[in-house]
Design a protein around this motif. Sequence first.
Motif, mmCIF file in Angstrom:
data_model
loop_
_atom_site.group_PDB
_atom_site.id
_atom_site.type_symbol
_atom_site.label_atom_id
_atom_site.label_comp_id
_atom_site.label_asym_id
_atom_site.label_seq_id
_atom_site.Cartn_x
_atom_site.Cartn_y
_atom_site.Cartn_z
ATOM 1 N N ARG A 194 0.843 -1.188 0.000
ATOM 2 C CA ARG A 194 0.000 0.000 0.000
ATOM 3 C C ARG A 194 0.879 1.239 0.000
ATOM 4 N NH1 ARG A 194 -5.277 -1.170 3.928
ATOM 5 N NH2 ARG A 194 -5.810 -3.194 2.995
ATOM 6 N N MET A 195 0.299 2.322 -0.525
ATOM 7 C CA MET A 195 1.019 3.588 -0.603
ATOM 8 C C MET A 195 0.287 4.647 0.212
ATOM 9 S SD MET A 195 2.297 3.850 -4.576
ATOM 10 C CE MET A 195 3.639 2.805 -5.154
ATOM 11 N N ALA A 196 1.029 5.284 1.115
ATOM 12 C CA ALA A 196 0.483 6.362 1.941
ATOM 13 C C ALA A 196 1.010 7.699 1.436
ATOM 14 C CB ALA A 196 0.878 6.152 3.403
ATOM 15 N N ALA A 197 0.403 8.765 1.897
ATOM 16 C CA ALA A 197 0.857 10.099 1.513
ATOM 17 C C ALA A 197 2.319 10.279 1.917
ATOM 18 C CB ALA A 197 -0.012 11.163 2.176
ATOM 19 N N GLU A 198 3.094 10.877 1.031
ATOM 20 C CA GLU A 198 4.533 11.010 1.252
ATOM 21 C C GLU A 198 4.843 11.721 2.568
ATOM 22 O OE1 GLU A 198 8.519 12.575 -1.163
ATOM 23 O OE2 GLU A 198 6.513 12.821 -2.015
ATOM 24 N N LYS A 199 4.030 12.710 2.920
ATOM 25 C CA LYS A 199 4.285 13.483 4.133
ATOM 26 C C LYS A 199 4.049 12.673 5.407
ATOM 27 C CE LYS A 199 -0.421 15.371 4.361
ATOM 28 N NZ LYS A 199 -1.237 16.602 4.386
ATOM 29 N N GLU A 200 3.352 11.531 5.295
ATOM 30 C CA GLU A 200 3.039 10.720 6.468
ATOM 31 C C GLU A 200 4.147 9.740 6.834
ATOM 32 O OE1 GLU A 200 0.520 11.069 8.391
ATOM 33 O OE2 GLU A 200 -0.806 12.368 7.238
ATOM 34 N N LEU A 201 5.032 9.448 5.883
ATOM 35 C CA LEU A 201 6.043 8.423 6.113
ATOM 36 C C LEU A 201 7.438 9.034 6.191
ATOM 37 C CD1 LEU A 201 4.974 5.408 3.855
ATOM 38 C CD2 LEU A 201 4.420 5.858 6.238
ATOM 39 N N HIS A 202 8.131 8.741 7.273
ATOM 40 C CA HIS A 202 9.497 9.221 7.447
ATOM 41 C C HIS A 202 10.424 8.099 7.908
ATOM 42 C CE1 HIS A 202 7.846 13.266 7.061
ATOM 43 N NE2 HIS A 202 6.962 12.947 7.975
ATOM 44 N N ASP A 203 9.878 7.162 8.695
ATOM 45 C CA ASP A 203 10.701 6.100 9.273
ATOM 46 C C ASP A 203 10.905 4.956 8.287
ATOM 47 O OD1 ASP A 203 10.817 7.440 11.741
ATOM 48 O OD2 ASP A 203 8.875 6.614 12.323
ATOM 49 N N ARG A 204 11.977 4.219 8.503
ATOM 50 C CA ARG A 204 12.199 2.945 7.819
ATOM 51 C C ARG A 204 12.249 1.913 8.928
ATOM 52 N NH1 ARG A 204 14.477 7.749 6.603
ATOM 53 N NH2 ARG A 204 16.531 6.976 7.149
ATOM 54 N N ILE A 205 11.272 1.017 8.937
ATOM 55 C CA ILE A 205 11.113 0.158 10.101
ATOM 56 C C ILE A 205 10.462 -1.163 9.718
ATOM 57 C CG2 ILE A 205 8.884 1.205 10.686
ATOM 58 C CD1 ILE A 205 9.749 0.962 13.652
ATOM 59 N N VAL A 206 10.876 -2.218 10.383
ATOM 60 C CA VAL A 206 10.283 -3.546 10.213
ATOM 61 C C VAL A 206 9.458 -3.827 11.461
ATOM 62 C CG1 VAL A 206 10.711 -5.991 9.783
ATOM 63 C CG2 VAL A 206 12.297 -4.273 8.886
ATOM 64 N N ILE A 207 8.154 -4.069 11.283
ATOM 65 C CA ILE A 207 7.237 -4.201 12.414
ATOM 66 C C ILE A 207 6.667 -5.614 12.439
ATOM 67 C CG2 ILE A 207 5.209 -3.246 13.550
ATOM 68 C CD1 ILE A 207 5.587 -0.722 11.838
ATOM 69 N N PRO A 208 7.145 -6.454 13.350
ATOM 70 C CA PRO A 208 6.588 -7.802 13.451
ATOM 71 C C PRO A 208 5.217 -7.783 14.109
ATOM 72 C CG PRO A 208 8.213 -7.460 15.174
ATOM 73 C CD PRO A 208 8.219 -6.215 14.333
ATOM 74 N N ALA A 209 4.457 -8.856 13.910
ATOM 75 C CA ALA A 209 3.132 -8.935 14.522
ATOM 76 C C ALA A 209 3.236 -8.898 16.037
ATOM 77 C CB ALA A 209 2.418 -10.207 14.063
ATOM 78 N N GLU A 210 4.327 -9.415 16.581
ATOM 79 C CA GLU A 210 4.567 -9.392 18.021
ATOM 80 C C GLU A 210 6.048 -9.135 18.262
ATOM 81 O OE1 GLU A 210 3.271 -13.120 19.540
ATOM 82 O OE2 GLU A 210 1.139 -12.629 19.430
ATOM 83 N N GLY A 211 6.353 -8.563 19.420
ATOM 84 C CA GLY A 211 7.745 -8.350 19.780
ATOM 85 C C GLY A 211 8.274 -6.997 19.338
#
Length: 292
Positions: A194-211
């Motif tokens: 999915r693509m969000a508005a450019e101004k909304e995204l700044h981080d580069r992050i891997v988000i697991p379902a848990e942990g």
Amino acid sequence: MEIIRESAHRMLAYVEAVRRQGYALSVAEFNAYAEQWDQKVTNVGTPSELARTLSEMASGITSFYGSGRTQVESMLNYLVRVRWLTRLDNRVDITPLGKAVLREANAPLPDSDVSSTVEVIIDPNNPFAYAQLMGRIGGFDRCMIVDPYLDQDQLLTLATFPTVTRILTSNRNAKSRKPVFAIVLGSAPHLEVRMAAEKELHDRIVIPAEGGALMLGSSLNSITRRFGVATTLEESSSRLIRAHYDSLWDQASTVEREHGRPESGLTSVVSPGMSNADSESAPITAASADGK
């Protein structure tokens, strides 16, 4: 930083507990609990022992406060002064502000950020840095990757990991990126982009379902060119991050997959001499139309 002492916390909790049961606490009842909330302890020693104990206490107080008189504000006056309680018609009640303070005081303390640890050093001079990071991502049970600058090369790699089920990127250059993304997604039914508005995204992050989430110091498309680190965040921060990006995910636009592509569009690259076990974790590329 402590915002409320234990004694004040106890009294706010007492007033709120009584109020929830429909009882209007009187000033006298409040003071009785505030002045002696626990069982009284009676000194059963001899008069001489009691006198000596009182003398020692008085000496300690004098040395601490000096010889002048010191008057301590009553608990009720203190809580009314800071507007955590009200006193009206000889009745005591908790204010909305007092309820907010009580909720915060009752909330579990967040884990310390000290538990965040650097796991991967992304050194462009290290030929194995990219492989180490990809191995860390592949080790998650199920995860979403957030990278506003993701390009088709990184998508091709990530699409080979069955544990990467969601990718959130920005709508930057969406017109040119979407068609290529759609082709890759046609051969990766487990993955959604999915693509969000450019101004909304700044981080580069891997988000697991848990942990703990894995914070990346740079975008995946620049790892081989820029120095950075990959840091695992502590649990409480990861929960907030997960909730935030789940909300952005719900608002983002879906990249439609291009159907009709052969299932074998993504193939393993196996080097000579590589074992079957090695081939299962090898990077995968898109096969060309003529099968080369």
